[in-house]
Design a protein around this motif. Structure first.
Motif, PDB file in Angstrom:
ATOM      1  N   CYS A 119      45.662 -21.581   6.550  1.00 53.67           N
ATOM      2  CA  CYS A 119      44.866 -22.777   6.835  1.00 53.67           C
ATOM      3  C   CYS A 119      45.575 -24.031   6.343  1.00 53.67           C
ATOM      4  CB  CYS A 119      43.495 -22.645   6.172  1.00 53.67           C
ATOM      5  SG  CYS A 119      42.399 -24.049   6.475  1.00 53.67           S
ATOM      6  N   LEU A 120      46.211 -23.942   5.182  1.00 52.61           N
ATOM      7  CA  LEU A 120      46.923 -25.101   4.641  1.00 52.61           C
ATOM      8  C   LEU A 120      48.136 -25.454   5.497  1.00 52.61           C
ATOM      9  CD1 LEU A 120      46.619 -26.960   2.189  1.00 52.61           C
ATOM     10  CD2 LEU A 120      48.253 -25.526   0.982  1.00 52.61           C
ATOM     11  N   ASP A 121      48.829 -24.443   6.003  1.00 52.83           N
ATOM     12  CA  ASP A 121      49.970 -24.696   6.875  1.00 52.83           C
ATOM     13  C   ASP A 121      49.518 -25.306   8.201  1.00 52.83           C
ATOM     14  OD1 ASP A 121      52.582 -24.755   7.706  1.00 52.83           O
ATOM     15  OD2 ASP A 121      52.623 -22.656   8.340  1.00 52.83           O
ATOM     16  N   PHE A 122      48.384 -24.830   8.699  1.00 57.20           N
ATOM     17  CA  PHE A 122      47.829 -25.390   9.933  1.00 57.20           C
ATOM     18  C   PHE A 122      47.464 -26.867   9.740  1.00 57.20           C
ATOM     19  CE2 PHE A 122      44.037 -26.378  12.479  1.00 57.20           C
ATOM     20  CZ  PHE A 122      44.528 -26.169  13.758  1.00 57.20           C
ATOM     21  N   LEU A 123      46.846 -27.193   8.625  1.00 55.35           N
ATOM     22  CA  LEU A 123      46.492 -28.585   8.343  1.00 55.35           C
ATOM     23  C   LEU A 123      47.742 -29.442   8.138  1.00 55.35           C
ATOM     24  CD1 LEU A 123      43.454 -28.102   5.932  1.00 55.35           C
ATOM     25  CD2 LEU A 123      43.411 -28.728   8.358  1.00 55.35           C
ATOM     26  N   ARG A 124      48.778 -28.854   7.590  1.00 58.89           N
ATOM     27  CA  ARG A 124      50.035 -29.604   7.434  1.00 58.89           C
ATOM     28  C   ARG A 124      50.601 -30.018   8.786  1.00 58.89           C
ATOM     29  NH1 ARG A 124      55.343 -28.368   8.059  1.00 58.89           N
ATOM     30  NH2 ARG A 124      54.766 -26.244   8.670  1.00 58.89           N
ATOM     31  N   CYS A 125      50.616 -29.090   9.707  1.00 54.11           N
ATOM     32  CA  CYS A 125      51.158 -29.397  11.031  1.00 54.11           C
ATOM     33  C   CYS A 125      50.308 -30.438  11.765  1.00 54.11           C
ATOM     34  CB  CYS A 125      51.250 -28.114  11.858  1.00 54.11           C
ATOM     35  SG  CYS A 125      52.378 -26.877  11.182  1.00 54.11           S
ATOM     36  N   VAL A 126      48.988 -30.286  11.682  1.00 48.13           N
ATOM     37  CA  VAL A 126      48.103 -31.228  12.377  1.00 48.13           C
ATOM     38  C   VAL A 126      48.221 -32.624  11.783  1.00 48.13           C
ATOM     39  CG1 VAL A 126      45.693 -31.768  12.870  1.00 48.13           C
ATOM     40  CG2 VAL A 126      46.504 -29.420  13.100  1.00 48.13           C
ATOM     41  N   SER A 127      48.219 -32.707  10.446  1.00 46.17           N
ATOM     42  CA  SER A 127      48.322 -34.019   9.802  1.00 46.17           C
ATOM     43  C   SER A 127      49.678 -34.670  10.079  1.00 46.17           C
ATOM     44  CB  SER A 127      48.110 -33.876   8.298  1.00 46.17           C
ATOM     45  OG  SER A 127      49.095 -33.036   7.721  1.00 46.17           O
ATOM     46  N   ALA A 128      50.738 -33.882  10.097  1.00 47.04           N
ATOM     47  CA  ALA A 128      52.062 -34.437  10.395  1.00 47.04           C
ATOM     48  C   ALA A 128      52.127 -34.950  11.831  1.00 47.04           C
ATOM     49  CB  ALA A 128      53.134 -33.377  10.167  1.00 47.04           C
ATOM     50  N   ALA A 129      51.522 -34.235  12.765  1.00 49.95           N
ATOM     51  CA  ALA A 129      51.506 -34.696  14.157  1.00 49.95           C
ATOM     52  C   ALA A 129      50.747 -36.014  14.288  1.00 49.95           C
ATOM     53  CB  ALA A 129      50.888 -33.627  15.042  1.00 49.95           C
ATOM     54  N   ILE A 130      49.641 -36.143  13.575  1.00 49.69           N
ATOM     55  CA  ILE A 130      48.871 -37.395  13.622  1.00 49.69           C
ATOM     56  C   ILE A 130      49.659 -38.546  13.013  1.00 49.69           C
ATOM     57  CG2 ILE A 130      46.785 -38.527  12.778  1.00 49.69           C
ATOM     58  CD1 ILE A 130      45.381 -35.820  12.931  1.00 49.69           C
ATOM     59  N   VAL A 131      50.295 -38.278  11.863  1.00 49.98           N
ATOM     60  CA  VAL A 131      51.067 -39.329  11.182  1.00 49.98           C
ATOM     61  C   VAL A 131      52.209 -39.832  12.064  1.00 49.98           C
ATOM     62  CG1 VAL A 131      52.638 -39.751   9.252  1.00 49.98           C
ATOM     63  CG2 VAL A 131      50.450 -38.624   8.848  1.00 49.98           C
ATOM     64  N   PHE A 132      52.954 -38.917  12.650  1.00 48.41           N
ATOM     65  CA  PHE A 132      54.095 -39.343  13.472  1.00 48.41           C
ATOM     66  C   PHE A 132      53.644 -39.963  14.793  1.00 48.41           C
ATOM     67  CE2 PHE A 132      56.606 -36.601  10.644  1.00 48.41           C
ATOM     68  CZ  PHE A 132      57.672 -37.435  10.422  1.00 48.41           C
TER      69      PHE A 132
END
Length: 200
Positions: free
Chosen positions: A136-149
């Motif tokens: 779940c933490l890895d999934f949130l990392r990817c989603v948050s990084a996509a939003i940031v970029f």
């Protein structure tokens, strides 16, 4: 005789004459093993102390073996995907530094976060932290990084149309796609399998 006995007494205690000590040492050295006759108790204590210190030095070496890199993970699809994310994050960070330095902090943060996750996965150290839901933490990392970029990419292209800014925008879009694909694979492979065991 009394003189000799008096000569062998010191402070009221009798001491063994020197010639008896010499004969006892000769007897022990001739008929007992060398380890029992020649090693002084103080020397034996020093050897045991050194052995204990050597054991203490060996423990950290054994502990460091838990941090060995897993080459199979680095060459697996997940490892290659995280390595691509790390490389693209660093590339976008360099392009933002050359064009608009106001947005390089977000890219640097994603570089550090991706590097930390890659190190935890490659060394399997995350398995020791059992209270953390890593999928779940890895999934949130990817989603948050996509939003940031996504925010950074459109902010950069709106602020400047120089070559480095356009390159940062293009590579940010590629990085967004990579993060979205990683989030999708993480959800299907790990989080989705926990919810539905029959999911292939």
């Amino acid at each position: 005789m009394r003189g000799n006995r008096a000569g062998c007494q010191v402070d009221g205690e009798e001491q063994t004459p020197p010639f008896i000590s010499s004969w006892a040492f000769f007897f022990l050295s001739r008929f007992l093993p060398p380890s029992a006759s020649t090693i002084h108790p103080s020397q034996q204590q020093q050897q045991e102390h050194r052995g204990g210190r050597m054991g203490e030095h060996e423990d950290p070496a054994g502990g460091l073996q838990g941090f060995a890199l897993d080459k199979e993970f680095l060459t697996s699809p997940k490892g290659i995907l995280m390595e691509a994310e790390l490389g693209l994050c660093f590339l976008v960070f360099l392009l933002l530094t050359a064009s608009i330095s106001a947005y390089m902090g977000a890219a640097l943060l994603e570089v550090l976060v991706t590097l930390a996750f890659l190190a935890l996965r490659a060394t399997h150290y995350y398995e020791r932290l059992t209270r953390v839901n890593w999928p779940c933490l890895d999934f949130l990392r990817c989603v948050s990084a996509a939003i940031v970029f996504t925010v950074v990419a459109f902010a950069v292209i709106a602020a400047s149309h120089e070559g480095s800014a356009v390159s940062a925008f293009v590579f940010s879009l590629i990085l967004i796609a990579v993060f979205c694909f990683d989030a999708y694979k993480t959800y299907r492979a790990e989080m989705g399998s926990e919810q539905d065991p029959d999911l292939g």
